[in-house]
Design a protein around this motif. Structure first.
Motif, PDB file in Angstrom:
ATOM      1  N   ARG A 117       1.149  -1.204  -0.318  1.00 29.31           N
ATOM      2  CA  ARG A 117       0.239   0.174  -0.145  1.00 29.31           C
ATOM      3  C   ARG A 117       0.963   1.096   0.087  1.00 29.31           C
ATOM      4  NH1 ARG A 117      -4.585  -2.368   4.813  1.00 29.31           N
ATOM      5  NH2 ARG A 117      -5.480  -3.992   3.041  1.00 29.31           N
ATOM      6  N   MET A 118       2.158   0.518  -0.129  1.00 32.48           N
ATOM      7  CA  MET A 118       2.979   2.297   0.005  1.00 32.48           C
ATOM      8  C   MET A 118       3.196   2.490  -1.820  1.00 32.48           C
ATOM      9  SD  MET A 118       6.123   1.497   2.916  1.00 32.48           S
ATOM     10  CE  MET A 118       6.584   2.535   2.994  1.00 32.48           C
ATOM     11  N   ARG A 119       2.347   4.320  -2.145  1.00 29.96           N
ATOM     12  CA  ARG A 119       2.141   4.177  -3.205  1.00 29.96           C
ATOM     13  C   ARG A 119       3.059   5.243  -3.567  1.00 29.96           C
ATOM     14  NH1 ARG A 119       0.006  -0.003  -5.268  1.00 29.96           N
ATOM     15  NH2 ARG A 119      -1.487  -1.556  -4.014  1.00 29.96           N
ATOM     16  N   GLY A 120       2.197   5.838  -4.655  1.00 29.70           N
ATOM     17  CA  GLY A 120       3.115   7.440  -4.998  1.00 29.70           C
ATOM     18  C   GLY A 120       3.969   7.810  -5.924  1.00 29.70           C
ATOM     19  N   TRP A 121       5.112   6.569  -5.742  1.00 33.62           N
ATOM     20  CA  TRP A 121       6.377   6.397  -6.082  1.00 33.62           C
ATOM     21  C   TRP A 121       6.727   5.644  -7.525  1.00 33.62           C
ATOM     22  CZ3 TRP A 121       8.010   3.263  -1.603  1.00 33.62           C
ATOM     23  CH2 TRP A 121       7.797   4.153  -0.308  1.00 33.62           C
ATOM     24  N   LYS A 122       7.753   6.329  -8.292  1.00 37.77           N
ATOM     25  CA  LYS A 122       7.840   5.704  -9.309  1.00 37.77           C
ATOM     26  C   LYS A 122       8.933   5.052  -8.993  1.00 37.77           C
ATOM     27  CE  LYS A 122       6.647   9.662 -12.289  1.00 37.77           C
ATOM     28  NZ  LYS A 122       7.090  10.902 -13.334  1.00 37.77           N
ATOM     29  N   VAL A 123       9.284   4.086 -10.052  1.00 37.05           N
ATOM     30  CA  VAL A 123      10.697   3.035  -9.977  1.00 37.05           C
ATOM     31  C   VAL A 123      11.762   3.378  -9.758  1.00 37.05           C
ATOM     32  CG1 VAL A 123      11.353   0.581 -10.342  1.00 37.05           C
ATOM     33  CG2 VAL A 123       8.832   1.211 -10.745  1.00 37.05           C
ATOM     34  N   ALA A 124      11.933   4.745 -11.135  1.00 42.12           N
ATOM     35  CA  ALA A 124      13.604   4.873 -10.882  1.00 42.12           C
ATOM     36  C   ALA A 124      13.523   5.934  -9.972  1.00 42.12           C
ATOM     37  CB  ALA A 124      13.012   6.409 -12.210  1.00 42.12           C
ATOM     38  N   GLU A 125      12.554   6.441  -8.900  1.00 43.35           N
ATOM     39  CA  GLU A 125      12.514   6.933  -7.835  1.00 43.35           C
ATOM     40  C   GLU A 125      13.375   6.363  -6.539  1.00 43.35           C
ATOM     41  OE1 GLU A 125       9.621  10.668  -8.687  1.00 43.35           O
ATOM     42  OE2 GLU A 125       8.961   8.903  -6.989  1.00 43.35           O
ATOM     43  N   ILE A 126      12.452   5.255  -6.123  1.00 42.04           N
ATOM     44  CA  ILE A 126      13.393   4.115  -5.217  1.00 42.04           C
ATOM     45  C   ILE A 126      14.717   3.370  -5.350  1.00 42.04           C
ATOM     46  CG2 ILE A 126      11.130   5.599  -3.809  1.00 42.04           C
ATOM     47  CD1 ILE A 126       9.839   2.823  -4.329  1.00 42.04           C
ATOM     48  N   MET A 127      14.150   2.960  -6.309  1.00 40.11           N
ATOM     49  CA  MET A 127      14.898   2.081  -6.735  1.00 40.11           C
ATOM     50  C   MET A 127      16.332   2.012  -7.653  1.00 40.11           C
ATOM     51  SD  MET A 127      12.698  -0.764  -5.971  1.00 40.11           S
ATOM     52  CE  MET A 127      12.748  -2.147  -6.388  1.00 40.11           C
ATOM     53  N   ASP A 128      16.924   0.752  -7.572  1.00 37.03           N
ATOM     54  CA  ASP A 128      18.507   1.163  -7.548  1.00 37.03           C
ATOM     55  C   ASP A 128      18.076   0.786  -9.639  1.00 37.03           C
ATOM     56  OD1 ASP A 128      21.161   1.523  -7.617  1.00 37.03           O
ATOM     57  OD2 ASP A 128      21.519  -1.350  -7.026  1.00 37.03           O
ATOM     58  N   ALA A 129      19.837   0.923 -10.082  1.00 31.65           N
ATOM     59  CA  ALA A 129      19.281   0.466 -11.149  1.00 31.65           C
ATOM     60  C   ALA A 129      18.907  -0.728 -11.535  1.00 31.65           C
ATOM     61  CB  ALA A 129      21.091   0.740 -12.472  1.00 31.65           C
ATOM     62  N   ASP A 130      19.432  -1.471 -10.881  1.00 28.90           N
ATOM     63  CA  ASP A 130      19.137  -3.126 -11.213  1.00 28.90           C
ATOM     64  C   ASP A 130      17.152  -3.164 -11.083  1.00 28.90           C
ATOM     65  OD1 ASP A 130      18.497  -3.146  -8.408  1.00 28.90           O
ATOM     66  OD2 ASP A 130      19.786  -4.652  -8.418  1.00 28.90           O
ATOM     67  N   ARG A 131      16.562  -2.413 -10.781  1.00 33.33           N
ATOM     68  CA  ARG A 131      14.567  -2.400 -11.161  1.00 33.33           C
ATOM     69  C   ARG A 131      14.328  -3.100  -9.913  1.00 33.33           C
ATOM     70  NH1 ARG A 131      12.521  -1.291 -17.071  1.00 33.33           N
ATOM     71  NH2 ARG A 131      14.771   0.159 -17.393  1.00 33.33           N
TER      72      ARG A 131
END
Length: 253
Positions: free
Chosen positions: A158-172
């Motif tokens: 339920r933790m939403r509102g992010w884009k993958v590139a904002e919170i994830m490392d380059a490996d996704r």
């Protein structure tokens, strides 16, 4: 609320992969270290152990880490697993949940506060949407287990509102420092522990045209997806040869 003996169990998520820090054991910091740093401020005799190892599936986490954790007599335990399991082509979610239930029951029976996590919604990542259904089923099992054993739940689904590139490392696949900080805040908030942690600035995410995005996806597949698939085919793991970063209860610097 204060805790004096914190033990973290799990896989790369809890080990801290993606939050690189060469000065730390295994070269990473992570949300669990960040939580421990806050807890240490509230207790002069605080000790912290982190038994998590990257690439571990849930059965291995249970077999290798739960017993040693209980031996350390913690008053706080965090446990996360299942992410590597739901990625596999075949997984018996009911059997997995049964083993998880038994393990959390053992941890809770010690009197320690147990913190569990759902898996983040893979629908946020276009490449991972195929496993969204099984992730949702597994998460419902996690919620039921947490309720049964009175565990504290951090519901990452339920933790939403992010884009993958904002919170994830380059490996996704792994959180970056901003993502790990967000989880640390969520854990402390759910525990009711006062803190002064604030969200870290997220990197700017440029909007790519369709062709550029396709090229970026292909580059990611070559650099990160292909090696992951190769390890699956050969039966290897990113955690082969990796030892727990903090095998015993020690102060956190």
């Amino acid at each position: 609320m204060t805790f004096q003996r914190y033990v973290a169990l799990g896989d790369s998520f809890t080990e801290g992969v993606g939050d690189t820090d060469p000065t730390r054991p295994n070269g990473c910091r992570g949300w669990a270290d960040r939580v421990a740093e806050v807890l240490a401020l509230r207790s002069p005799d605080f000790g912290y152990a982190n038994l998590a190892i990257r690439g571990r599936k849930l059965p291995a986490i249970i077999d290798e880490q739960v017993g040693p954790a209980i031996d350390l007599a913690p008053d706080l335990v965090t446990i996360h697993g299942g992410g590597s399991d739901v990625l596999r082509p075949k997984v018996d979610l009911d059997l997995l949940a049964s083993a998880y239930d038994e393990a959390v029951g053992r941890l809770a029976a010690t009197g320690a506060r147990v913190v569990m996590f759902t898996i983040a919604d893979p629908g946020l990542n276009p490449v991972m949407r195929l496993i969204r259904g099984r992730t949702a089923v597994f998460n419902e099992w996690v919620r039921e287990i947490a309720e049964k054993h009175d565990a504290t739940l951090v519901d990452m689904w339920r933790m939403r509102g992010w884009k993958v590139a904002e919170i994830m490392d380059a490996d996704r696949l792994h959180l970056n420092p901003a993502g790990h900080q967000a989880i640390a805040i969520a854990v402390l908030d759910r525990l009711g522990v006062p803190h002064d942690l604030v969200p870290l600035a997220v990197p700017e995410v440029p909007e790519l045209a369709r062709r550029a995005q396709r090229q970026a996806d292909l580059a990611w597949a070559r650099a990160h997806l292909a090696p992951w698939v190769a390890r699956r085919i050969t039966g290897r793991s990113s955690g082969d040869g990796v030892e727990p970063k903090r095998p015993g209860l020690t102060p956190i610097g």
